[in-house]
Motif scaffolding. Structure first.
Motif, short mmCIF file in Angstrom:
data_model
loop_
_atom_site.label_atom_id
_atom_site.label_comp_id
_atom_site.label_asym_id
_atom_site.label_seq_id
_atom_site.Cartn_x
_atom_site.Cartn_y
_atom_site.Cartn_z
N ASP A 15 0.79 -1.22 0.00
CA ASP A 15 0.00 0.00 0.00
C ASP A 15 0.83 1.28 0.00
O ASP A 15 0.37 2.33 0.40
CB ASP A 15 -0.99 -0.01 1.16
N SER A 47 -12.73 12.26 -3.52
CA SER A 47 -11.67 11.55 -2.79
C SER A 47 -10.42 11.44 -3.65
O SER A 47 -9.31 11.73 -3.18
CB SER A 47 -12.13 10.14 -2.39
N TRP A 51 -6.73 13.01 -2.92
CA TRP A 51 -5.53 12.17 -2.88
C TRP A 51 -4.47 12.72 -3.82
O TRP A 51 -3.29 12.74 -3.49
CB TRP A 51 -5.85 10.73 -3.27
N ALA A 56 -5.55 14.64 1.37
CA ALA A 56 -6.08 13.50 2.11
C ALA A 56 -5.37 12.24 1.64
O ALA A 56 -4.76 12.22 0.56
CB ALA A 56 -7.59 13.37 1.88
N GLN A 57 -5.45 11.21 2.47
CA GLN A 57 -4.89 9.90 2.13
C GLN A 57 -6.02 8.87 2.18
O GLN A 57 -6.90 8.97 3.03
CB GLN A 57 -3.80 9.50 3.13
N PRO A 58 -5.98 7.90 1.28
CA PRO A 58 -7.02 6.87 1.32
C PRO A 58 -6.91 6.01 2.57
O PRO A 58 -5.81 5.78 3.08
CB PRO A 58 -6.77 6.05 0.06
N HIS A 59 -8.07 5.55 3.03
CA HIS A 59 -8.09 4.62 4.17
C HIS A 59 -7.62 3.25 3.72
O HIS A 59 -7.53 2.95 2.53
CB HIS A 59 -9.50 4.55 4.77
N ARG A 60 -7.36 2.39 4.64
CA ARG A 60 -6.70 1.09 4.42
C ARG A 60 -7.16 0.30 3.19
O ARG A 60 -6.38 0.00 2.32
CB ARG A 60 -6.86 0.23 5.69
N ASN A 62 -9.18 1.16 0.69
CA ASN A 62 -9.08 1.98 -0.52
C ASN A 62 -7.62 2.22 -0.89
O ASN A 62 -7.27 2.29 -2.06
CB ASN A 62 -9.78 3.32 -0.33
N ARG A 63 -6.79 2.35 0.12
CA ARG A 63 -5.35 2.57 -0.11
C ARG A 63 -4.74 1.40 -0.86
O ARG A 63 -3.96 1.58 -1.79
CB ARG A 63 -4.65 2.80 1.22
N GLU A 89 3.37 7.79 3.42
CA GLU A 89 2.22 7.96 4.32
C GLU A 89 1.33 6.77 4.26
O GLU A 89 1.18 6.11 3.32
CB GLU A 89 1.44 9.22 3.95
#
Length: 89
Positions: A15, A47, A51, A56-60, A62-63, A89
């Motif tokens: 990821d 979103s 990104w 913002a950073q994607p959550h787990r 989605n990342r 990150e």
């Protein structure tokens, strides 16, 4: 290397995302819109825009999907990926 260390390496590599500007360049090199990327991952276009802007950073989950997409795009468009490295990150 022990199994736990391999699993840790796999998580980190799985990821890891390039810097935001490279994310955008990879998408553009592939001729994809933010809407297309968002639909593929299952998020809203906003979103993806955040990104790519680094806001913002994607959550787990989605990342992982986003990182997978970006790795595939980088394989097809190595010049677009060459501009930057991982943001960690």
């Amino acid at each position: 290397m022990s199994d736990p260390l391999r699993r840790i390496d796999a998580l980190v590599e799985e990821d890891t995302l390039p810097i935001p500007s490279v994310r955008r360049q990879l998408r553009l090199a592939a001729g994809l819109t933010q809407v297309e990327v968002a639909e593929a991952i299952g998020v809203k276009r906003l979103s993806v825009a955040q990104w790519e802007a680094g806001r913002a950073q994607p959550h787990r989950g989605n990342r992982k999907a986003y990182a997978h997409l970006l790795r595939k795009l980088a394989e097809k468009h190595p010049d677009a990926a060459a501009e930057g490295t991982s943001d960690g990150e």
